[in-house]
Design a protein around this motif. Structure first.
Motif, PDB file in Angstrom:
ATOM      1  N   ASP A 132       0.804  -1.226   0.000  1.00  0.00           N
ATOM      2  CA  ASP A 132       0.000   0.000   0.000  1.00  0.00           C
ATOM      3  C   ASP A 132       0.835   1.273   0.000  1.00  0.00           C
ATOM      4  O   ASP A 132       0.286   2.367   0.140  1.00  0.00           O
ATOM      5  CB  ASP A 132      -0.928   0.003   1.223  1.00  0.00           C
ATOM      6  CG  ASP A 132      -1.932  -1.133   1.173  1.00  0.00           C
ATOM      7  OD1 ASP A 132      -2.432  -1.432   0.075  1.00  0.00           O
ATOM      8  OD2 ASP A 132      -2.215  -1.729   2.237  1.00  0.00           O
ATOM      9  N   ASP A 133       2.147   1.152  -0.135  1.00  0.00           N
ATOM     10  CA  ASP A 133       2.994   2.339  -0.199  1.00  0.00           C
ATOM     11  C   ASP A 133       2.684   3.136  -1.467  1.00  0.00           C
ATOM     12  O   ASP A 133       2.411   2.563  -2.530  1.00  0.00           O
ATOM     13  CB  ASP A 133       4.471   1.926  -0.183  1.00  0.00           C
ATOM     14  CG  ASP A 133       5.406   3.102  -0.015  1.00  0.00           C
ATOM     15  OD1 ASP A 133       5.783   3.399   1.123  1.00  0.00           O
ATOM     16  OD2 ASP A 133       5.757   3.730  -1.043  1.00  0.00           O
ATOM     17  N   LEU A 134       2.731   4.471  -1.360  1.00  0.00           N
ATOM     18  CA  LEU A 134       2.375   5.313  -2.505  1.00  0.00           C
ATOM     19  C   LEU A 134       3.411   5.264  -3.621  1.00  0.00           C
ATOM     20  O   LEU A 134       3.089   5.523  -4.777  1.00  0.00           O
ATOM     21  CB  LEU A 134       2.195   6.760  -2.035  1.00  0.00           C
ATOM     22  CG  LEU A 134       0.991   7.039  -1.121  1.00  0.00           C
ATOM     23  CD1 LEU A 134       0.994   8.495  -0.669  1.00  0.00           C
ATOM     24  CD2 LEU A 134      -0.310   6.714  -1.844  1.00  0.00           C
ATOM     25  N   HIS A 135       4.659   4.956  -3.294  1.00  0.00           N
ATOM     26  CA  HIS A 135       5.730   5.070  -4.287  1.00  0.00           C
ATOM     27  C   HIS A 135       6.446   3.752  -4.590  1.00  0.00           C
ATOM     28  O   HIS A 135       6.853   3.527  -5.738  1.00  0.00           O
ATOM     29  CB  HIS A 135       6.770   6.090  -3.801  1.00  0.00           C
ATOM     30  CG  HIS A 135       6.192   7.405  -3.403  1.00  0.00           C
ATOM     31  ND1 HIS A 135       5.636   8.273  -4.315  1.00  0.00           N
ATOM     32  CD2 HIS A 135       6.055   7.997  -2.188  1.00  0.00           C
ATOM     33  CE1 HIS A 135       5.193   9.351  -3.687  1.00  0.00           C
ATOM     34  NE2 HIS A 135       5.425   9.212  -2.401  1.00  0.00           N
ATOM     35  N   LEU A 136       6.615   2.910  -3.591  1.00  0.00           N
ATOM     36  CA  LEU A 136       7.487   1.749  -3.759  1.00  0.00           C
ATOM     37  C   LEU A 136       7.048   0.771  -4.849  1.00  0.00           C
ATOM     38  O   LEU A 136       7.895   0.329  -5.644  1.00  0.00           O
ATOM     39  CB  LEU A 136       7.633   1.019  -2.427  1.00  0.00           C
ATOM     40  CG  LEU A 136       8.813   1.499  -1.580  1.00  0.00           C
ATOM     41  CD1 LEU A 136       8.673   1.031  -0.142  1.00  0.00           C
ATOM     42  CD2 LEU A 136      10.119   1.006  -2.179  1.00  0.00           C
ATOM     43  N   PRO A 137       5.763   0.377  -4.936  1.00  0.00           N
ATOM     44  CA  PRO A 137       5.415  -0.605  -5.977  1.00  0.00           C
ATOM     45  C   PRO A 137       5.815  -0.164  -7.389  1.00  0.00           C
ATOM     46  O   PRO A 137       6.382  -0.953  -8.153  1.00  0.00           O
ATOM     47  CB  PRO A 137       3.888  -0.737  -5.825  1.00  0.00           C
ATOM     48  CG  PRO A 137       3.637  -0.457  -4.379  1.00  0.00           C
ATOM     49  CD  PRO A 137       4.615   0.637  -4.039  1.00  0.00           C
ATOM     50  N   LEU A 138       5.534   1.089  -7.726  1.00  0.00           N
ATOM     51  CA  LEU A 138       5.896   1.565  -9.067  1.00  0.00           C
ATOM     52  C   LEU A 138       7.408   1.697  -9.227  1.00  0.00           C
ATOM     53  O   LEU A 138       7.958   1.381 -10.293  1.00  0.00           O
ATOM     54  CB  LEU A 138       5.223   2.904  -9.356  1.00  0.00           C
ATOM     55  CG  LEU A 138       3.793   2.826  -9.923  1.00  0.00           C
ATOM     56  CD1 LEU A 138       3.201   4.222 -10.056  1.00  0.00           C
ATOM     57  CD2 LEU A 138       3.772   2.114 -11.263  1.00  0.00           C
ATOM     58  N   MET A 139       8.103   2.178  -8.193  1.00  0.00           N
ATOM     59  CA  MET A 139       9.556   2.294  -8.291  1.00  0.00           C
ATOM     60  C   MET A 139      10.197   0.924  -8.495  1.00  0.00           C
ATOM     61  O   MET A 139      11.143   0.784  -9.276  1.00  0.00           O
ATOM     62  CB  MET A 139      10.106   2.957  -7.030  1.00  0.00           C
ATOM     63  CG  MET A 139       9.858   4.456  -6.964  1.00  0.00           C
ATOM     64  SD  MET A 139      10.764   5.372  -8.250  1.00  0.00           S
ATOM     65  CE  MET A 139      12.443   5.176  -7.667  1.00  0.00           C
ATOM     66  N   ILE A 140       9.689  -0.068  -7.795  1.00  0.00           N
ATOM     67  CA  ILE A 140      10.202  -1.426  -7.985  1.00  0.00           C
ATOM     68  C   ILE A 140       9.928  -1.898  -9.408  1.00  0.00           C
ATOM     69  O   ILE A 140      10.797  -2.489 -10.061  1.00  0.00           O
ATOM     70  CB  ILE A 140       9.562  -2.379  -6.956  1.00  0.00           C
ATOM     71  CG1 ILE A 140      10.002  -2.005  -5.534  1.00  0.00           C
ATOM     72  CG2 ILE A 140       9.936  -3.829  -7.249  1.00  0.00           C
ATOM     73  CD1 ILE A 140       9.216  -2.700  -4.440  1.00  0.00           C
ATOM     74  N   TRP A 141       8.726  -1.614  -9.904  1.00  0.00           N
ATOM     75  CA  TRP A 141       8.372  -2.026 -11.261  1.00  0.00           C
ATOM     76  C   TRP A 141       9.281  -1.386 -12.295  1.00  0.00           C
ATOM     77  O   TRP A 141       9.693  -2.044 -13.259  1.00  0.00           O
ATOM     78  CB  TRP A 141       6.913  -1.690 -11.557  1.00  0.00           C
ATOM     79  CG  TRP A 141       6.602  -1.748 -13.028  1.00  0.00           C
ATOM     80  CD1 TRP A 141       6.222  -0.725 -13.832  1.00  0.00           C
ATOM     81  CD2 TRP A 141       6.689  -2.898 -13.881  1.00  0.00           C
ATOM     82  NE1 TRP A 141       6.060  -1.148 -15.123  1.00  0.00           N
ATOM     83  CE2 TRP A 141       6.350  -2.483 -15.185  1.00  0.00           C
ATOM     84  CE3 TRP A 141       7.028  -4.229 -13.656  1.00  0.00           C
ATOM     85  CZ2 TRP A 141       6.328  -3.362 -16.252  1.00  0.00           C
ATOM     86  CZ3 TRP A 141       7.018  -5.100 -14.739  1.00  0.00           C
ATOM     87  CH2 TRP A 141       6.664  -4.660 -16.007  1.00  0.00           C
ATOM     88  N   TYR A 142       9.621  -0.112 -12.117  1.00  0.00           N
ATOM     89  CA  TYR A 142      10.489   0.554 -13.094  1.00  0.00           C
ATOM     90  C   TYR A 142      11.833  -0.162 -13.222  1.00  0.00           C
ATOM     91  O   TYR A 142      12.439  -0.186 -14.304  1.00  0.00           O
ATOM     92  CB  TYR A 142      10.730   2.009 -12.687  1.00  0.00           C
ATOM     93  CG  TYR A 142       9.489   2.875 -12.698  1.00  0.00           C
ATOM     94  CD1 TYR A 142       8.440   2.624 -13.572  1.00  0.00           C
ATOM     95  CD2 TYR A 142       9.348   3.942 -11.806  1.00  0.00           C
ATOM     96  CE1 TYR A 142       7.308   3.402 -13.573  1.00  0.00           C
ATOM     97  CE2 TYR A 142       8.204   4.733 -11.800  1.00  0.00           C
ATOM     98  CZ  TYR A 142       7.189   4.452 -12.690  1.00  0.00           C
ATOM     99  OH  TYR A 142       6.056   5.234 -12.676  1.00  0.00           O
ATOM    100  N   GLY A 143      12.304  -0.753 -12.132  1.00  0.00           N
ATOM    101  CA  GLY A 143      13.557  -1.496 -12.203  1.00  0.00           C
ATOM    102  C   GLY A 143      13.394  -2.897 -12.781  1.00  0.00           C
ATOM    103  O   GLY A 143      14.348  -3.465 -13.319  1.00  0.00           O
TER     104      GLY A 143
END
Length: 357
Positions: A132-143
């Motif tokens: 449910d973090d606002l940033h981490l899921p997408l940041m992980i996906w970008y990598g």
């Protein structure tokens, strides 16, 4: 402090002796009692070239989260970290309690060579506490995204063990987001997954990639998987998504099921709307007579049904729309006028109705 840092950086790059400043900065950093106050000397030590990979690895175990976070940034800013450093970053991703440190690790993931990303990507995507973090899921996906292109099979395996739904869904979608998608490998992955929530994310990812392409041939193992497992799952969202995917693959039983959902006024409106959109993605999924019935019937799906009539050149359509025109909402009237303007015969019927008042 910023100007002093810039001057010291310029002197260090020029080869001048900055050892006295280095000693003072180390003292300030080492004996600081305030976490944030320790950061300026830490930054300055980095720009004057004090840290080696070994000393930065030591900082990964520092008790202050901001120091650990900046140690991560410094490791990747120096160049490509070696295998030992990547292993330590992976350990930190697995064990560190700070979301700020994990966000730095997700950012660092994008700076690593592709063949060195797998361990860190797996550790980050396995943290269920970041769902449910606002940033981490997408940041992980970008990598992770370039890894799907680099090795689709390994990426799907990573997705099968990920605890973050967004990552699972996007991996399945990216695996099929190519010029000529082959769903078979993704279907095989779904068949090996035993958790229905994970299966749901993979199926939704497939839908995201394939829905706009319209009807296509089903993979060889899909029919058995859908009939024996997905369509009978206790996970309602999985059953619904799988039925929508089955309609894309031309499963006539699934298409009939979607039609029944559309016509069932006791079903939730969102579920009926999703079913209608799924049928519209299939060439013969919705007949013009069904759309006429939806326009004449409940107003719940009327706007969507009116817009869908643009696909058909049916002589009955102008009469259906004009007979109901006075009872339509503003948005529905706009949609109806858009349809009546699409074909000469439709427009003539509309103008004739206007003349008659």
């Amino acid at each position: 402090m910023r100007r002093a840092r810039r001057i010291l950086h310029e002197r260090a790059v020029a080869g001048q002796n900055v050892s006295d400043a280095r000693s003072e900065l180390l003292k300030q950093f080492t004996y600081s009692l305030d976490e944030l106050a320790a950061l300026p000397p830490l930054w300055t030590l980095f720009v004057i070239g004090h840290f080696t990979e070994e000393t930065l690895l030591d900082l990964l175990d520092h008790p202050w989260q901001h120091v650990r976070k900046w140690a991560v940034f410094f490791l990747v800013d120096r160049g490509h970290p070696g295998p030992a450093a990547v292993a330590e970053l992976t350990r930190l991703a697995r064990d560190d309690p700070s979301p700020k440190v994990r966000l730095a690790l997700a950012s660092a993931l994008q700076r690593l060579k592709l063949d060195r990303r797998w361990g860190l990507a797996g550790a980050l995507s396995a943290r269920a506490d970041d769902v449910d973090d606002l940033h981490l899921p997408l940041m992980i996906w970008y990598g992770i995204e370039p890894l799907v292109v680099h090795d689709r099979h390994a990426a799907l395996r990573l997705g099968m063990h990920a605890k973050i739904p967004l990552v699972r869904r996007y991996i399945a979608r990216r695996a099929l987001d190519v010029e000529t998608p082959d769903p078979l490998e993704v279907v095989h992955a779904i068949s090996r997954i035993r958790n229905d929530s994970v299966r749901h994310d993979f199926v939704v990812g497939m839908l995201d990639a394939l829905a706009e392409r319209g009807a296509m041939e089903d993979p060889p193992t899909w029919a058995v998987l859908y009939r024996d497992e997905l369509s009978t799952s206790k996970h309602s969202a999985l059953r619904s998504a799988a039925a929508r995917l089955a309609t894309l693959f031309g499963d006539q039983e699934a298409i009939a099921q979607m039609r029944a959902v559309v016509l069932d006024r006791d079903r939730p409106l969102d579920e009926r709307r999703v079913a209608l959109r799924a049928l519209l993605d299939v060439g013969d999924g919705v007949s013009v007579s069904l759309l006429h019935d939806l326009v004449r019937g409940s107003s719940d799906l009327r706007a969507e049904s009116i817009r869908a009539l643009a696909r058909y050149n049916d002589a009955e359509t102008p009469k259906v729309l004009l007979d109901l025109y006075a009872d339509l909402s503003v948005a529905e009237r706009q949609a109806a006028l858009g349809i009546l303007a699409t074909r000469l015969a439709f427009a003539e019927s509309f103008l004739s109705a206007v003349e008659k008042g």
